[in-house]
Design an enzyme around this catalytic site. Structure first.
Site, PDB file in Angstrom:
ATOM      1  N   PRO A  34      75.459  87.701   0.499  1.00  0.00           N
ATOM      2  CA  PRO A  34      75.649  88.865   1.087  1.00  0.00           C
ATOM      3  C   PRO A  34      76.474  88.907   2.256  1.00  0.00           C
ATOM      4  O   PRO A  34      75.908  88.185   3.188  1.00  0.00           O
ATOM      5  CB  PRO A  34      74.332  89.786   1.135  1.00  0.00           C
ATOM      6  CG  PRO A  34      73.361  88.861   0.061  1.00  0.00           C
ATOM      7  CD  PRO A  34      74.036  87.415   0.089  1.00  0.00           C
ATOM      8  N   ASN A  35      77.219  89.889   2.463  1.00  0.00           N
ATOM      9  CA  ASN A  35      78.005  90.020   3.661  1.00  0.00           C
ATOM     10  C   ASN A  35      79.141  89.174   4.213  1.00  0.00           C
ATOM     11  O   ASN A  35      79.742  89.158   5.037  1.00  0.00           O
ATOM     12  CB  ASN A  35      77.276  90.476   4.770  1.00  0.00           C
ATOM     13  CG  ASN A  35      76.187  91.576   4.367  1.00  0.00           C
ATOM     14  OD1 ASN A  35      76.837  92.592   4.115  1.00  0.00           O
ATOM     15  ND2 ASN A  35      74.873  91.638   4.608  1.00  0.00           N
ATOM     16  N   ARG A  83      83.163  90.769  10.366  1.00  0.00           N
ATOM     17  CA  ARG A  83      81.845  91.119  10.682  1.00  0.00           C
ATOM     18  C   ARG A  83      81.414  90.264  11.842  1.00  0.00           C
ATOM     19  O   ARG A  83      81.629  88.919  12.024  1.00  0.00           O
ATOM     20  CB  ARG A  83      81.282  90.377   9.524  1.00  0.00           C
ATOM     21  CG  ARG A  83      79.619  90.370   9.554  1.00  0.00           C
ATOM     22  CD  ARG A  83      79.042  89.486   8.292  1.00  0.00           C
ATOM     23  NE  ARG A  83      77.616  89.521   8.559  1.00  0.00           N
ATOM     24  CZ  ARG A  83      76.830  88.780   8.107  1.00  0.00           C
ATOM     25  NH1 ARG A  83      77.306  87.674   7.266  1.00  0.00           N
ATOM     26  NH2 ARG A  83      75.701  88.764   8.143  1.00  0.00           N
ATOM     27  N   TYR A 110      80.188  85.139  14.070  1.00  0.00           N
ATOM     28  CA  TYR A 110      80.684  84.286  12.819  1.00  0.00           C
ATOM     29  C   TYR A 110      81.934  83.839  13.044  1.00  0.00           C
ATOM     30  O   TYR A 110      82.527  83.368  12.158  1.00  0.00           O
ATOM     31  CB  TYR A 110      80.520  85.036  11.792  1.00  0.00           C
ATOM     32  CG  TYR A 110      79.012  85.433  11.176  1.00  0.00           C
ATOM     33  CD1 TYR A 110      78.104  84.506  11.217  1.00  0.00           C
ATOM     34  CD2 TYR A 110      78.536  86.584  11.591  1.00  0.00           C
ATOM     35  CE1 TYR A 110      76.697  84.646  10.957  1.00  0.00           C
ATOM     36  CE2 TYR A 110      77.108  87.155  11.245  1.00  0.00           C
ATOM     37  CZ  TYR A 110      76.492  86.097  11.022  1.00  0.00           C
ATOM     38  OH  TYR A 110      75.077  86.196  10.624  1.00  0.00           O
ATOM     39  N   ASN A 134      75.562  79.042   1.031  1.00  0.00           N
ATOM     40  CA  ASN A 134      75.163  79.987   2.428  1.00  0.00           C
ATOM     41  C   ASN A 134      74.788  81.305   1.794  1.00  0.00           C
ATOM     42  O   ASN A 134      75.460  82.163   1.613  1.00  0.00           O
ATOM     43  CB  ASN A 134      76.384  80.249   3.196  1.00  0.00           C
ATOM     44  CG  ASN A 134      75.911  81.002   4.466  1.00  0.00           C
ATOM     45  OD1 ASN A 134      74.891  81.608   4.651  1.00  0.00           O
ATOM     46  ND2 ASN A 134      77.003  80.856   5.307  1.00  0.00           N
ATOM     47  N   ALA A 149      71.416  86.469   4.331  1.00  0.00           N
ATOM     48  CA  ALA A 149      69.987  87.001   4.578  1.00  0.00           C
ATOM     49  C   ALA A 149      69.151  86.515   3.557  1.00  0.00           C
ATOM     50  O   ALA A 149      67.791  86.240   3.853  1.00  0.00           O
ATOM     51  CB  ALA A 149      69.894  88.392   5.061  1.00  0.00           C
ATOM     52  N   ASP A 180      63.442  79.440  -6.240  1.00  0.00           N
ATOM     53  CA  ASP A 180      63.084  79.024  -7.795  1.00  0.00           C
ATOM     54  C   ASP A 180      64.405  78.640  -8.416  1.00  0.00           C
ATOM     55  O   ASP A 180      64.481  77.692  -9.347  1.00  0.00           O
ATOM     56  CB  ASP A 180      62.533  80.073  -8.347  1.00  0.00           C
ATOM     57  CG  ASP A 180      60.922  80.338  -8.044  1.00  0.00           C
ATOM     58  OD1 ASP A 180      60.515  79.267  -7.190  1.00  0.00           O
ATOM     59  OD2 ASP A 180      60.217  81.200  -8.161  1.00  0.00           O
ATOM     60  N   GLU A 184      72.377  73.413   2.065  1.00  0.00           N
ATOM     61  CA  GLU A 184      72.354  74.998   2.662  1.00  0.00           C
ATOM     62  C   GLU A 184      73.496  74.891   4.000  1.00  0.00           C
ATOM     63  O   GLU A 184      72.854  74.075   4.736  1.00  0.00           O
ATOM     64  CB  GLU A 184      70.705  75.121   2.903  1.00  0.00           C
ATOM     65  CG  GLU A 184      70.616  76.390   3.854  1.00  0.00           C
ATOM     66  CD  GLU A 184      68.924  76.398   4.194  1.00  0.00           C
ATOM     67  OE1 GLU A 184      68.143  75.704   3.815  1.00  0.00           O
ATOM     68  OE2 GLU A 184      68.675  77.584   4.943  1.00  0.00           O
ATOM     69  N   HIS A 241      74.737  77.231   7.269  1.00  0.00           N
ATOM     70  CA  HIS A 241      74.746  78.665   7.743  1.00  0.00           C
ATOM     71  C   HIS A 241      75.921  78.350   8.928  1.00  0.00           C
ATOM     72  O   HIS A 241      75.730  77.456   9.672  1.00  0.00           O
ATOM     73  CB  HIS A 241      73.464  78.821   8.382  1.00  0.00           C
ATOM     74  CG  HIS A 241      72.273  79.013   7.592  1.00  0.00           C
ATOM     75  ND1 HIS A 241      72.356  79.988   6.757  1.00  0.00           N
ATOM     76  CD2 HIS A 241      71.494  78.183   7.178  1.00  0.00           C
ATOM     77  CE1 HIS A 241      71.209  80.061   5.792  1.00  0.00           C
ATOM     78  NE2 HIS A 241      70.694  79.002   6.112  1.00  0.00           N
ATOM     79  N   SER A 298      76.019  80.265  11.751  1.00  0.00           N
ATOM     80  CA  SER A 298      75.588  80.436  13.091  1.00  0.00           C
ATOM     81  C   SER A 298      74.344  79.293  13.182  1.00  0.00           C
ATOM     82  O   SER A 298      73.862  79.119  12.104  1.00  0.00           O
ATOM     83  CB  SER A 298      75.137  81.917  13.172  1.00  0.00           C
ATOM     84  OG  SER A 298      74.086  82.281  12.304  1.00  0.00           O
ATOM     85  N   ARG A 309      68.507  82.653  17.168  1.00  0.00           N
ATOM     86  CA  ARG A 309      68.754  84.005  17.064  1.00  0.00           C
ATOM     87  C   ARG A 309      67.528  84.634  16.847  1.00  0.00           C
ATOM     88  O   ARG A 309      66.467  84.408  17.401  1.00  0.00           O
ATOM     89  CB  ARG A 309      69.880  84.254  15.824  1.00  0.00           C
ATOM     90  CG  ARG A 309      71.267  83.465  15.903  1.00  0.00           C
ATOM     91  CD  ARG A 309      72.176  83.761  14.707  1.00  0.00           C
ATOM     92  NE  ARG A 309      72.325  85.366  14.625  1.00  0.00           N
ATOM     93  CZ  ARG A 309      73.056  85.920  13.555  1.00  0.00           C
ATOM     94  NH1 ARG A 309      73.415  85.053  12.231  1.00  0.00           N
ATOM     95  NH2 ARG A 309      73.206  87.146  13.656  1.00  0.00           N
ATOM     96  N   ARG A 343      65.134  84.901  11.581  1.00  0.00           N
ATOM     97  CA  ARG A 343      66.093  83.920  10.801  1.00  0.00           C
ATOM     98  C   ARG A 343      65.783  82.567  11.021  1.00  0.00           C
ATOM     99  O   ARG A 343      66.113  81.603  10.474  1.00  0.00           O
ATOM    100  CB  ARG A 343      67.429  83.931  11.564  1.00  0.00           C
ATOM    101  CG  ARG A 343      68.126  85.463  11.639  1.00  0.00           C
ATOM    102  CD  ARG A 343      69.344  85.345  11.760  1.00  0.00           C
ATOM    103  NE  ARG A 343      69.849  86.805  12.432  1.00  0.00           N
ATOM    104  CZ  ARG A 343      70.502  87.689  11.313  1.00  0.00           C
ATOM    105  NH1 ARG A 343      70.719  87.472  10.257  1.00  0.00           N
ATOM    106  NH2 ARG A 343      70.812  88.779  11.761  1.00  0.00           N
TER     107      ARG A 343
HETATM  108  C1  DQA Z   1      73.938  83.108   7.803  1.00  0.00           C
HETATM  109  C2  DQA Z   1      72.864  83.436   8.825  1.00  0.00           C
HETATM  110  C3  DQA Z   1      72.003  84.705   8.031  1.00  0.00           C
HETATM  111  O1  DQA Z   1      70.888  84.988   8.822  1.00  0.00           O
HETATM  112  C4  DQA Z   1      72.868  85.903   8.069  1.00  0.00           C
HETATM  113  O2  DQA Z   1      71.802  86.816   7.455  1.00  0.00           O
HETATM  114  C5  DQA Z   1      74.147  85.613   7.357  1.00  0.00           C
HETATM  115  C6  DQA Z   1      74.818  84.395   7.678  1.00  0.00           C
HETATM  116  C7  DQA Z   1      75.107  82.344   8.702  1.00  0.00           C
HETATM  117  O3  DQA Z   1      76.077  81.746   7.980  1.00  0.00           O
HETATM  118  O4  DQA Z   1      74.670  81.841   9.911  1.00  0.00           O
HETATM  119  O5  DQA Z   1      74.508  86.538   6.569  1.00  0.00           O
HETATM  120  O6  DQA Z   1      73.748  82.643   6.738  1.00  0.00           O
END
Ligand code: DQA
Length: 143
Positions: free
Chosen positions: A9-10, A17, A22, A73, A76, A86, A97, A99, A101, A106, A110
């Protein structure tokens, strides 16, 4: 290797954003950059982005038997999606995994990743290089 990169998401809004968090590059900038690195080494990347937990889980299920590794990634969803955790455990394909950031510097919520334990590696706070570190980790498994 065939690698699937999933962004949650996002992350479709990268570039506009919260650029102070980011950066200014879009998701498609990052895709082109990582594809170039992978293709020069003879690897193939498929990309998938969704703002919907269930769609990401469906896409993970489709990887079974088709992919050698996954970079994810989850945005949230990282912090609360036991269903995603799962799904990663169920498909049983090495998963990294990532990220952009540094989730440990933060907001408090998170700091928790519910998927960390089912991934072979977690990379946080390295910007787009995190995806390349993840790719190289997956490639190293086949060497
Ligand atoms: C994120 C970190 C997450 O906490 C956040 O909700 C994101 C981006 C990152 O790439 O730093 O959407 O996964």
């Amino acid at each position: 290797m065939n690698i699937l990169v999933i962004n949650g998401p996002n992350l479709n809004l990268l570039g506009t954003r919260e650029p102070d968090v980011y950066g200014h590059e879009t998701l498609s900038d990052i895709e082109k950059w990582l594809n170039d690195q992978a293709e020069s080494d003879g690897h193939h990347i498929e990309w998938y982005q969704s703002n919907h937990e269930g769609n990401i889980i469906d896409r993970l299920h489709e990887t079974m038997g088709n992919m050698d590794g996954i970079i994810i990634n989850p945005g949230a969803l990282t912090h609360y999606s036991f269903a995603l955790r799962d799904a990663i455990a169920s498909v049983n394909i090495p998963t990294v995994e990532v990220h952009l950031s540094d989730i440990y510097n933060r907001e408090v919520f998170r700091k928790v990743s519910v998927i960390k334990d089912v991934c072979i590696k977690q990379i946080s706070g390295k910007g787009k290089s995190g995806y390349l570190i993840g790719l190289n980790k997956l490639i190293s498994l086949s060497e």
